[in-house]
Enzyme design. Structure first.
Site, mmCIF file in Angstrom:
data_model
loop_
_atom_site.group_PDB
_atom_site.id
_atom_site.type_symbol
_atom_site.label_atom_id
_atom_site.label_comp_id
_atom_site.label_asym_id
_atom_site.label_seq_id
_atom_site.Cartn_x
_atom_site.Cartn_y
_atom_site.Cartn_z
ATOM 1 N N SER A 84 -10.184 -18.763 58.173
ATOM 2 C CA SER A 84 -11.116 -18.746 59.309
ATOM 3 C C SER A 84 -11.564 -20.158 59.661
ATOM 4 O O SER A 84 -11.681 -20.507 60.838
ATOM 5 C CB SER A 84 -12.349 -17.893 58.979
ATOM 6 O OG SER A 84 -11.979 -16.558 58.730
ATOM 7 N N ASN A 164 -2.224 -9.343 62.452
ATOM 8 C CA ASN A 164 -2.650 -8.796 61.161
ATOM 9 C C ASN A 164 -2.781 -7.277 61.157
ATOM 10 O O ASN A 164 -2.767 -6.668 60.105
ATOM 11 C CB ASN A 164 -3.975 -9.436 60.724
ATOM 12 C CG ASN A 164 -5.001 -9.468 61.819
ATOM 13 O OD1 ASN A 164 -4.756 -10.016 62.894
ATOM 14 N ND2 ASN A 164 -6.145 -8.873 61.572
ATOM 15 N N GLN A 192 -0.959 -14.579 58.571
ATOM 16 C CA GLN A 192 -0.175 -13.429 58.099
ATOM 17 C C GLN A 192 1.302 -13.782 57.897
ATOM 18 O O GLN A 192 2.039 -13.011 57.287
ATOM 19 C CB GLN A 192 -0.273 -12.269 59.104
ATOM 20 C CG GLN A 192 -1.620 -11.591 59.136
ATOM 21 C CD GLN A 192 -1.911 -10.776 57.879
ATOM 22 O OE1 GLN A 192 -1.017 -10.282 57.207
ATOM 23 N NE2 GLN A 192 -3.181 -10.639 57.555
ATOM 24 N N SER A 212 -3.834 -19.298 54.869
ATOM 25 C CA SER A 212 -4.872 -18.916 53.916
ATOM 26 C C SER A 212 -4.238 -18.428 52.618
ATOM 27 O O SER A 212 -3.357 -17.568 52.632
ATOM 28 C CB SER A 212 -5.738 -17.821 54.528
ATOM 29 O OG SER A 212 -6.674 -17.361 53.581
ATOM 30 N N HIS A 214 -5.247 -16.544 50.059
ATOM 31 C CA HIS A 214 -5.369 -15.191 49.494
ATOM 32 C C HIS A 214 -4.500 -14.173 50.223
ATOM 33 O O HIS A 214 -4.419 -13.020 49.821
ATOM 34 C CB HIS A 214 -6.838 -14.736 49.454
ATOM 35 C CG HIS A 214 -7.440 -14.332 50.756
ATOM 36 N ND1 HIS A 214 -7.626 -13.010 51.099
ATOM 37 C CD2 HIS A 214 -7.908 -15.054 51.798
ATOM 38 C CE1 HIS A 214 -8.205 -12.950 52.297
ATOM 39 N NE2 HIS A 214 -8.383 -14.169 52.737
ATOM 40 N N THR A 250 -16.458 -32.096 48.681
ATOM 41 C CA THR A 250 -15.631 -32.202 47.477
ATOM 42 C C THR A 250 -14.649 -31.048 47.453
ATOM 43 O O THR A 250 -15.036 -29.898 47.647
ATOM 44 C CB THR A 250 -16.527 -32.205 46.222
ATOM 45 O OG1 THR A 250 -17.414 -33.319 46.324
ATOM 46 C CG2 THR A 250 -15.699 -32.309 44.949
ATOM 47 N N CYS A 338 -13.488 -1.385 63.403
ATOM 48 C CA CYS A 338 -13.297 -2.493 62.477
ATOM 49 C C CYS A 338 -14.630 -3.159 62.146
ATOM 50 O O CYS A 338 -14.757 -3.777 61.119
ATOM 51 C CB CYS A 338 -12.238 -3.483 62.958
ATOM 52 S SG CYS A 338 -12.647 -4.393 64.397
HETATM 53 C C1 LIG Z 1 -7.124 -13.016 57.032
HETATM 54 C C2 LIG Z 1 -6.855 -13.673 58.327
HETATM 55 C C3 LIG Z 1 -7.625 -14.765 58.765
HETATM 56 C C4 LIG Z 1 -8.816 -15.262 57.991
HETATM 57 O O1 LIG Z 1 -8.476 -15.854 56.768
HETATM 58 P P1 LIG Z 1 -9.635 -16.014 55.668
HETATM 59 O O2 LIG Z 1 -9.043 -16.930 54.641
HETATM 60 O O3 LIG Z 1 -9.888 -14.639 55.135
HETATM 61 O O4 LIG Z 1 -10.808 -16.599 56.352
HETATM 62 C C5 LIG Z 1 -7.302 -15.345 59.961
HETATM 63 N N1 LIG Z 1 -6.277 -14.910 60.698
HETATM 64 C C6 LIG Z 1 -5.516 -13.874 60.320
HETATM 65 C C7 LIG Z 1 -4.380 -13.441 61.173
HETATM 66 C C8 LIG Z 1 -5.783 -13.219 59.129
HETATM 67 O O5 LIG Z 1 -5.023 -12.179 58.751
#
Ligand SMILES: *Cc1c(COP(=O)(O)O)cnc(C)c1O
Length: 413
Positions: A84, A164, A192, A212, A214, A250, A338
């Protein structure tokens, strides 16, 4: 015991986790690197003594891994606190940079992630103008719509690489070419896509790209923005000189280390993982569409993320299905409501024209490398049991059936 091809992680016994678009389990290889970085000497990468240099080396290594994965150079990778933040930085930072040349118009699509959409809304409140491109019923942005929307004062085009919710993959290379023909910067939210399909910034020709950790079996709370050399969105986080003076604070050394390891792992197994997830995806889509009456697939079949299934079951509410699945140990996600205070179907389903009553019965199942064919079959078994049973109790479904019957009788006359 360890199975390298799926990253070595196994689903826990009772939970069938099919919500990999929301987040993914951390791969053991990434976790090991995170723990090592946290338990080591723990220096600040900006400090000038040996343990500081060690932390700096961890950052350098991860930056090289992330850069290599998307065919960028390490100097073009800037770590952030999440996907994000990368999206906010690309969108708001570019708007602020370009506003100095009196360019105050931005273009995006109607079905972006909220990190982009709400950044655009924030810019509108500050006096910027935004065009929201429509999306085709199959879930694709049309290049001709972008061409028609570009103006002399356009500062940035931001179109996501893969959606997503419905998994559709956008023609990024073609869209970026159109933006560049008019001298406009192009950003893609590839959160994604990175780690799930091939992403090559040279091939795509994008200027800015968000990712991202995760979402590709790395830790939560760390992301990155790729900025092509010479492209500078204005800083959002001011302070110290970290990230080449572009993102203060940091660094999350352990998280960044985990991100690098997870992405290197994902990219080195990309082809086999894609083939595996595609197999699970197509099995579920084909079986559900043939075994459950009136089930429909949201988003075109191709190009589509290997692990994404998004189905509507008319006559039911997604929340009901979600609870039934949870009783069976299956984690998934609905395509409606959502945010909990709205009962509208998601903006993504609305953007592709899914009627409200059908959008309410939408479910998203997203596979990762750790999922198995047994799990895909189990999902179908459970859906084939749950959907007809719930429909038999659903006024919405029974009324719909009556109307359908009346229509077909009229047709017979
Ligand atoms: C999950 C997601 C985000 C946000 O990522 P975060 O690390 O959770 O803030 C942004 N864009 C898309 C398409 C996502 O699937």
């Amino acid at each position: 015991m360890e199975n390298r091809s799926n990253g070595g992680f196994q689903p826990s016994e009772k939970i069938v986790y099919l919500d990999n678009a929301a987040t993914t389990p951390c791969a053991p290889e990434a976790l090991a690197v995170v723990v090592e970085a946290l338990s080591g000497a723990c220096g600040n990468p900006s400090s000038h003594y040996s343990i500081g240099y060690e932390a700096k080396e961890i950052l350098d290594r991860a930056r090289a891994q992330v850069a290599a994965a998307i065919h960028a150079s390490p100097a073009e990778i800037f770590f952030t606190g999440c996907g994000s933040e990368a999206d906010n930085w690309a969108v708001k930072g570019s708007a602020l940079t370009k506003a100095r040349q009196n360019k105050r118009h931005l273009i995006t699509s109607a079905f972006e992630h909220h990190a982009v959409l709400h950044s655009m809304r924030a810019l509108e409140r500050m006096g910027f103008e935004v065009t929201y491109l429509p999306v085709s019923p199959e879930g694709y942005v049309r290049p001709e719509d972008l061409e028609a929307a570009i103006r002399p004062d356009t500062a940035l085009v931001s179109i996501m690489m893969a959606n997503n919710e419905i998994g559709t993959i956008q023609p990024i290379k073609e869209l970026a070419e159109i933006a560049h023909k008019h001298g406009v910067w192009f950003h893609t939210d590839a959160v994604q896509a990175v780690g799930a399909i091939p992403v090559d910034v040279q091939e795509l020709g994008v200027d800015l790209l968000s990712m991202s950790a995760h979402k590709f079996n790395g830790p939560k709370g760390v992301g990155a923005l790729y900025c092509r050399k010479g492209v500078w969105p204005q800083n959002l986080i001011d302070g110290g000189g970290q990230e080449s003076r572009h993102r203060a604070g940091t660094e999350n050394v352990a998280g960044i280390a985990g991100m690098g390891a997870a992405l290197e792992l994902a990219v080195s197994h990309l082809e086999e993982r894609m083939a595996h997830e595609t197999q699970l995806r197509d099995y579920v889509i084909d079986r559900v569409l043939s075994s459950i009456p009136e089930a429909r697939l949201n988003g075109g079949r191709a190009p589509r993320l290997p692990g994404n299934v998004n189905l509507s079951f008319p006559g039911l509410e997604g929340e009901t299905i979600l609870l039934d699945l949870d009783m069976h140990g299956i984690c998934a996600s609905t395509g409606s409501a959502c945010n909990s205070d709205s009962l509208d179907p998601s903006h993504v389903l609305q953007s592709i024209g899914v009627p409200e009553e059908i959008g309410h019965g939408s479910m998203r199942f997203t596979f990762g490398p750790q999922n198995t064919m047994e799990e895909a079959k189990y999902l179908c078994d459970v859906l084939e049991e749950v959907i007809p049973r719930r429909r038999a109790m659903s006024c919405m479904w029974l009324q719909g059936q009556n109307t359908a019957r009346q229509f077909s009788r009229k047709g017979e006359k």
